[in-house]
Design a protein around this motif. Structure first.
Motif, PDB file in Angstrom:
ATOM      1  N   ALA A  18       2.573   2.390   2.281  1.00 43.35           N
ATOM      2  CA  ALA A  18       2.306   3.323   3.570  1.00 43.35           C
ATOM      3  C   ALA A  18       3.505   3.835   4.322  1.00 43.35           C
ATOM      4  O   ALA A  18       3.126   4.414   5.031  1.00 43.35           O
ATOM      5  CB  ALA A  18       1.499   2.432   4.193  1.00 43.35           C
ATOM      6  N   ILE A  19       4.286   2.782   4.140  1.00 43.70           N
ATOM      7  CA  ILE A  19       5.636   3.344   5.078  1.00 43.70           C
ATOM      8  C   ILE A  19       6.477   4.296   4.290  1.00 43.70           C
ATOM      9  O   ILE A  19       6.904   4.214   3.298  1.00 43.70           O
ATOM     10  CB  ILE A  19       6.294   2.024   5.436  1.00 43.70           C
TER      11      ILE A  19
ATOM     12  N   CYS B 180      -2.724   1.787   5.007  1.00 48.63           N
ATOM     13  CA  CYS B 180      -2.368   0.625   5.694  1.00 48.63           C
ATOM     14  C   CYS B 180      -3.416  -0.247   5.269  1.00 48.63           C
ATOM     15  O   CYS B 180      -4.566  -0.103   5.696  1.00 48.63           O
ATOM     16  CB  CYS B 180      -1.805   0.645   6.878  1.00 48.63           C
TER      17      CYS B 180
ATOM     18  N   CYS C 106      -1.687  -6.014   6.157  1.00 52.09           N
ATOM     19  CA  CYS C 106      -1.574  -7.247   5.438  1.00 52.09           C
ATOM     20  C   CYS C 106      -0.433  -7.825   6.297  1.00 52.09           C
ATOM     21  O   CYS C 106      -0.135  -9.199   6.167  1.00 52.09           O
ATOM     22  CB  CYS C 106      -1.002  -7.223   4.133  1.00 52.09           C
TER      23      CYS C 106
ATOM     24  N   ALA D  13       0.971  -1.093  -0.092  1.00 53.93           N
ATOM     25  CA  ALA D  13      -0.027   0.110  -0.059  1.00 53.93           C
ATOM     26  C   ALA D  13       1.010   1.441  -0.167  1.00 53.93           C
ATOM     27  O   ALA D  13       0.294   2.376   0.056  1.00 53.93           O
ATOM     28  CB  ALA D  13      -0.935  -0.060   1.286  1.00 53.93           C
TER      29      ALA D  13
ATOM     30  N   GLU E 267       3.214  -5.934  14.426  1.00 49.70           N
ATOM     31  CA  GLU E 267       1.535  -5.464  14.581  1.00 49.70           C
ATOM     32  C   GLU E 267       1.203  -5.983  15.949  1.00 49.70           C
ATOM     33  O   GLU E 267       1.165  -6.912  16.103  1.00 49.70           O
ATOM     34  CB  GLU E 267       0.751  -5.926  13.407  1.00 49.70           C
TER      35      GLU E 267
HETATM   36  S1  SF4 Z   1       0.431  -4.091   7.116  1.00 45.28           S
HETATM   37 FE1  SF4 Z   1       0.974  -4.139   4.885  1.00 45.28          FE
HETATM   38  S2  SF4 Z   1      -0.254  -2.291   4.286  1.00 45.28           S
HETATM   39 FE2  SF4 Z   1       0.273  -2.072   6.494  1.00 45.28          FE
HETATM   40  S3  SF4 Z   1       2.151  -0.938   6.468  1.00 45.28           S
HETATM   41 FE3  SF4 Z   1       2.767  -3.041   6.744  1.00 45.28          FE
HETATM   42  S4  SF4 Z   1       2.962  -3.760   4.689  1.00 45.28           S
HETATM   43 FE4  SF4 Z   1       2.098  -1.818   4.384  1.00 45.28          FE
END
Ligand code: SF4
Ligand code: SF4
Ligand code: SF4
Ligand code: FES
Lengths: 162, 816
Positions: A77-78, A102, A105, A75, A119
């Motif tokens: 996102a980082i 994000c 995933c 995405a 996470e």
């Molecule tokens: S969970 Fe997936 S979308 Fe979210 S920051 Fe990590 S790699 Fe990117």
């Protein structure tokens, strides 16, 4: 003939009784709903909630700024910027995850060679603007500091499957 | 023509040159064989064994890099034997290789990473501790911190010895203890050291300035041309977030092969220096203030117009940097001429302009760059080849290796890291006479009468015919292809015309070709652009101060032949408009309008290199802040001044106009030169001088006076390089010292290491009146046997010597 039976049944309130039977059964059956927020549903140790950056026990950052998570993120996102720190080690000067983008995933977690980005179980986020969903390095480190014990335990439990 | 043999690789028939190695033959056929230690420009070491292949009827796998092709050979690249060997070799290499790809700068573009992924196993069986190699420090450019990553392919060692000309790196220890190291405590000072980074297949040698800045996959690679020397080196600019963060070579066999000088590689730091100007500045009430573009342009146009009207067009002088693009130089001269002035030039470091109007064409290298290595004999006059143009030195080194004879007539015996046939170091004033002595020695040994007395009649005393002089003359005897190259020291000399004429006579006598190495990216381009003065030249425009100056990309206080004189003239001018990417402190002092221009990386343009090759490039990133491409700035100024012919849609339109239709008038009417023939090459290149040319200038040194020898230190050569942080820390960027021969030091009763005061008349013939008549600076005296007696070597282009005068004048030295 059949119609006679129906008339009789309806006179005796048969449908009502069978309907109420369901209600009565449900009334005494064990309940699936919880009284959120006082009560919470159980979570897997692999729960993919808000991210955290971890530190070593001696307080130094785990992240070595390899940028693999940034590259892995589907995405985009980082955002990471790097530079040598005062000890000449490779470290990030900026680490941001845009939680608006994000998709949780977990690819970043899998990409990380040093278990720095994880996470957590934390997922209850409330912000007043989208900008509030851009998590800076401080925020991520703070989340890590608050939950280090839990994170370490979860990683431990997941270890044998990795 | 070499014979070809036919071989079979994995069942595919290919033709290969006889005597070629298997790896080369396969590559020519488009088949790649994995390898580490093999490098196409280096000798074969065959020590990594990654290139093992199976050959029919050979009992063991053989290294493809060290096996020559033979007719009928059947080679297998993917047999079980080969796959097993490759896997085993990689496992061996990884026994001691740290698994630190995440923190390794080579990650993502590492040969070991790639080949391990493709040919290696998936699991490590190593349980033992890995060896650790201590970090080394070899200078500010190349990092040797993680030497545990080294796989001992010895490419770096071979590069130093074979390409850079001196074995600065070597292998110490044996077997499992071997390490790559420089001589104890020494740094690697080669001007080509950055190539070690490219040559090393793993992350053992990496770039220090780029260390931990970005990852290979985040960079956008854009082709460009380097603006720092006369070859027009092909580079690739790696851009991240609209900033150039790394420079790599782009392979071009005809120019730079696969090499890059450190100046070209690391100068990018200058592009992002804090000196970069982001908004136009104009002087309001004595101080420079940031303003909007339209006010700055209006102001500049208005001031230019009114001052030219008030004082006449001759009060205006324009100077372009020879590293500006062809288009920019052309537009600047067009603007100046449209305003009625002929005072325009692009050769700030020149002193003697006597050949203007007497040349048959544009001075150039006299041959293609690739031809240099094919000569049999060469003489380099007045150059420090390694510092003036490292890639030229590299070609000379190749020439010397192929048993060609290279000799040098220089101003100091700096080590060129070339095997020389003969060398002579002379005082600047003796340079023409020494060259003439070579010519006479050559003519005599060939039974000719003393040649060309017209050119050579000289006021300076004849130079004694030493053995070395005879040896140089001798080296040309019987040479089929030979050349004389005039370097920066000859071009910047006050007797440049005389040197040119004598070198020309020698070239005619010996059948050699004459060439100019050139000192800047557009040394030829400036002539093509038509920027030759019809009024005052680059020296005169400051010697006879003007009211209005238009500067493009130059910092006269560092870039001019006589910095003190230039600065004086600028400080006393009514209006100085500087179009430049950078503002230094001195620029802030004299400039009245500063228009931020985009450097080469942020604009499109063309350079014409010293062999006459036109190379156009596009901008690699967006101009910083509000800076604009200079060609647009000149067009806007032209339009605001109401001048016709400044409506170009692109820089390419400007280029096409110059290259197709320009007939330009030099001083005293040089004919029509500078037309482009085939696309890509300019026509009208010719180093001959016409019959009427008679050198007038003599060297200003009176007998017994101390002469100044100056060079432009490699890392101060232009405004971008000067601002590159890492280059400033190299030995080449050390503060200038006053270097003298020990005898000279003794005569002056000064000892080595003492502080001395250097004084030099800074103006010519009293143009200054009493003010600024002499400049002085304090430097450290150094004894240096490489210099001839009676000279003091004081580098130019450095702030600490900017108070001095002519690069090749006379000076006085006393204890401070
Ligand atoms: S969970 Fe997936 S979308 Fe979210 S920051 Fe990590 S790699 Fe990117
Ligand atoms: S979080 Fe992990 S993957 Fe991301 S940059 Fe840091 S070390 Fe690399
Ligand atoms: S430092 Fe690099 S180039 Fe030199 S031997 Fe080691 S791996 Fe090869
Ligand atoms: S490439 Fe052939 S042995 Fe190294």
């Amino acid at each position: 003939m059949a119609s006679m039976k129906d008339v009789f049944k309806s006179l005796c309130l048969g449908e009502l009784v069978s309907g109420l039977t369901v209600t009565a059964r449900a009334l005494f059956a064990p309940k699936a709903t919880v009284l959120y927020p006082e009560e919470k549903t159980p979570q897997s140790p692999r729960f993919r909630g808000m991210h955290a950056l971890r530190r070593h026990p001696d307080g130094t950052e785990r992240c070595v700024g390899c940028k693999l998570c940034e590259a892995a993120c589907p995405a985009a996102a980082i955002t990471i910027e790097i530079a040598p720190n005062e000890r000449g080690e490779r470290r990030t000067t900026r680490y941001e995850i845009d939680m608006n983008k994000c998709i949780f995933c977990g690819f970043c977690v899998e990409a990380c060679p040093v278990d720095a980005i994880v996470e957590t179980r934390f997922h209850e986020v409330c912000v007043e603007s989208r900008a509030g969903l851009v998590w800076t390095k401080d925020r991520l480190l703070d989340n890590g500091a608050r939950r280090e014990e839990e994170i370490a335990r979860d990683l431990e439990r997941d270890m044998k499957y990795r | 023509m070499t014979n070809t043999v036919s071989i079979e690789i994995d069942g595919k028939k290919i033709l290969a040159k006889e005597g070629a190695t298997l790896i080369d033959a396969a590559r020519d056929a488009g088949i790649s064989i994995p390898h580490f230690c093999y490098h196409k420009k280096l000798s074969v070491a065959a020590n990594c064994r990654m290139c093992l292949v199976e050959v029919e009827k050979m009992p063991k796998p053989v290294p493809a890099c060290a096996t020559r092709v033979a007719d009928g050979m059947k080679v297998f690249l993917h047999s079980e034997l080969v796959l097993g060997a490759q896997k085993a070799i990689l496992e061996f290499l990884l026994i001691n290789h740290p698994l630190d790809c995440p923190v390794c700068d080579q990650g993502g573009e590492c040969r070991l990473q790639d080949l391990s992924m493709r040919y290696g196993g998936t699991r490590s069986r190593t349980r033992e501790a890995k060896r650790v190699v201590s970090p080394k420090d070899i200078g500010p450019l190349v990092s040797m911190r993680e030497m545990s990553r080294c796989i001992h392919c010895t490419r770096c060692v071979r590069f130093c010895r074979e390409i850079a000309g001196l074995a600065e790196l070597g292998v110490v220890g044996r077997g499992g203890d071997s390490e790559i190291a420089a001589f104890a405590g020494r740094s690697v000072d080669s001007e080509l050291s950055g190539n070690l980074i490219d040559v090393c297949p793993v992350g053992a040698l990496t770039s220090k300035p780029f260390r931990f800045r970005a990852r290979a996959w985040e960079l956008c690679r854009r082709p460009s041309i380097s603006p720092h020397d006369s070859f027009g080196t092909n580079v690739a600019l790696d851009v991240k977030d609209e900033r150039v963060v790394r420079v790599l070579p782009r392979e071009n066999e005809e120019i730079n092969e696969c090499w890059l000088s450190d100046r070209d590689r690391f100068s990018y730091e200058g592009l992002n220096s804090p000196d970069r100007l982001k908004k136009p500045l104009i002087r309001i009430d004595g101080a420079l203030r940031e303003v909007e573009w339209n006010s700055a342009l209006d102001y500049a146009a208005h001031a230019l117009k009114s001052l030219v009207e008030a004082h006449g067009a001759d009060a205006l002088a324009s100077l372009a940097s020879p590293s500006a693009t062809l288009e920019e130089i052309h537009l600047l001269q067009k603007l100046t001429r449209a305003l009625g002035s002929g005072n325009v030039d692009f050769r700030p470091r020149r002193r003697d302009f006597s050949t203007d109007g007497h040349r048959s064409g544009i001075p150039w290298l006299g041959m293609r760059i690739a031809e240099i290595a094919e000569l049999d004999a060469a003489l380099v006059v007045g150059s420090f080849p390694r510092k003036d143009n490292p890639l030229f030195a590299l070609r000379l080194r190749q020439l010397a290796k192929k048993a060609g004879r290279v000799s040098m007539l220089s101003l100091a015996d700096d080590d060129p890291r070339i095997d020389l046939a003969a060398r002579v170091a002379v005082r600047p004033s003796e340079l023409p006479a020494a060259l003439e002595a070579i010519l006479r020695a050559f003519a005599r040994s060939h039974g000719e009468k003393e040649p060309g007395s017209r050119v050579l009649s000289d006021t300076t005393a004849p130079y004694a015919e030493t053995d070395a002089i005879r040896a140089i003359a001798e080296s040309f005897a019987g040479a089929k292809k030979s050349a004389i190259f005039l370097g920066a020291g000859a071009e910047h000399s006050p007797t440049a015309g005389r040197i040119h004429a004598i070198a020309g006579a020698f070239a005619r006598a010996s059948g050699a070709r004459l060439g100019f190495i050139g000192d800047a990216a557009n040394g030829v381009g400036g002539y093509v652009a038509g920027a030759l003065p019809t009024g005052l030249n680059a020296y005169e425009m400051f010697a006879q101060p003007r009211k209005v100056y238009l500067l493009h990309g130059v910092e006269p206080e560092l870039d001019c032949h006589n910095p003190a004189q230039s600065l004086f003239a600028l400080r006393h001018a009514d209006l100085v408009v500087a179009v430049t990417p950078f503002v230094g402190e001195t620029t802030l002092e004299y400039a009245d309008v500063v228009l931020p221009a985009a450097p080469f990386s942020e604009t499109s343009g063309s350079f014409v290199n010293t062999e006459g090759r036109v190379q156009s490039f596009e901008g690699a990133c967006r101009p910083l802040g509000e800076s604009r491409p200079a060609w647009k700035i000149f067009c806007a100024l032209g339009r605001l001044l109401g001048l016709p012919g400044f409506d170009y849609a692109s820089s390419a339109a400007v280029r096409d106009e110059i290259l197709v239709s320009t007939a330009f008038e030099g001083r005293e009417g040089v004919g029509e030169i500078g037309r482009v023939g085939r696309v890509g090459w300019v026509e009208g290149l010719d180093n001959a001088l016409d019959e009427a040319f008679a050198p007038r200038e003599a060297h200003p040194a009176a007998a017994g006076a101390l002469e100044r020898v100056s060079d432009v230190p490699i890392h101060f050569s232009d405004a971008i390089v000067r601002r590159a942080a890492a280059l400033r820390e190299t030995k080449d960027a050390a503060a200038p010292e006053a270097r003298m021969h020990p005898t000279t030091l003794e005569d002056l009763k000064i000892s080595d290491g003492e502080r001395v005061r250097i004084r030099q008349a800074s103006g010519s013939s009293g143009a200054f009146g009493a003010s600024g008549a002499s400049g002085e600076t304090t430097l450290t005296a150094r004894s240096d046997t490489s210099l001839p007696e009676g000279c003091v070597r004081v580098a130019a282009a450095h702030p600490s010597t900017a108070a001095l005068g002519d690069m090749f004048g006379t000076l006085t030295v006393e204890r401070a």
